[in-house]
Design an enzyme around this catalytic site. Structure first.
Site: not given
Length: 291
Positions: A132, A160
């Protein structure tokens, strides 16, 4: 497995404790409205202020309540690599389908440090991993070249991406191709990301409008680009409104206004929304038809 609109679900509190009953109800609300996955213990889930025991329990509740109906991608990131390994092992043992790992924050690793962090976790735990990248919170941007290196690791399956840059998104997709699923970490970039080859979003807005966020992805991935574009522009005020103040204060306020949670209780150092921004958010929800 990792595509579409997956909700970065809030962690509801009651009198300072995790409100398990409300959390289970929120999961049912999500699944009933077509959400493609549940992501507990992320930024929106206030992972930074959950104890280790609470963190593990929230993941266990999510896996149990979902009961394999949709994927569960458990937030297990830390700026301490060994702690991230511990949390990721627990997520695997609890039955999660994958793990979301925020880049190390505060200690500002180099690109090589970021690579080694994720490499060590991937070697330690055989579960699909989703790094992420959110430099606005971590102070370090994970660059496309680093992400391309990570994509070569078998169990790093998606990223992400929340750097806020379409250039970075397109660079990642150009370098990684089909080796890595790229998911938006920002609701307002969902449609643009899909247009350049991304596969979905880990969404804050899905907390309050799960059916429409899921439908946006369904329409686009099904080839109905014009309908997806129109729905994206309808959702855009919510994408902005839920960030009038620091996430997750606005989304918890919205859920409370919608009577989905008993209160918008947060943990310090997060504070409730200001009255002025709360009014703006209420007007957005009314305009959308959510209240």
């Amino acid at each position: 497995m990792f595509q579409g609109a997956m909700v970065a679900i809030v962690t509801p509190f009651k009198a300072g404790q995790v409100d398990e009953e409300t959390f289970r109800n929120l999961i049912e609300f999500q699944i009933a409205n077509g959400t493609h996955g549940i992501v507990p213990c992320g930024t929106t889930g206030e992972s930074a202020t959950l104890s280790f025991n609470e963190h593990e329990r929230v993941i266990e509740i999510a896996v149990e309540q979902v009961d394999k109906r949709v994927p569960v991608i458990a937030g297990t990131g830390s700026n301490n690599t060994e702690e991230a390994i511990r949390l990721t092992k627990h997520a695997k043992n609890a039955g999660a389908d994958g793990a979301l790992l925020i880049s190390p924050y505060y200690n500002k690793p180099t690109q090589e440090g970021l690579y080694r962090h994720y490499e060590k976790i991937a070697k330690a735990v055989d579960i699909p991993l989703v790094p992420y990248n959110i430099p606005g919170r971590t102070a370090v941007n994970m660059e496309p070249d680093t992400i391309a290196r990570l994509a070569k690791i078998d169990n790093i399956v998606a990223i992400k991406e929340a750097a806020g840059s379409m250039k970075q998104i397109t660079d990642i997709i150009a370098r990684c191709g089909d080796e890595l699923v790229v998911l938006s970490g920002e609701d307002f970039l969902t449609f643009p990301l899909l247009c350049v080859g991304g596969k979905g979003v880990i969404s804050v807005v899905s907390n309050i409008a799960p059916a429409d966020m899921a439908n946006l992805c369904n329409l686009f991935l099904g080839g109905d680009f014009d309908a997806a574009r129109k729905l994206y522009y309808r959702l855009l005020p919510l994408c902005h409104g839920l960030f009038y103040e620091t996430n997750p204060a606005p989304v918890k306020a919205a859920l409370a206004m919608m009577n989905k949670i008993p209160s918008d209780e947060l943990r310090l150092p997060l504070a409730p929304m200001s009255p002025a921004n709360r009014l703006r958010l209420r007007q957005d929800l009314q305009a959308y038809g959510l209240i």
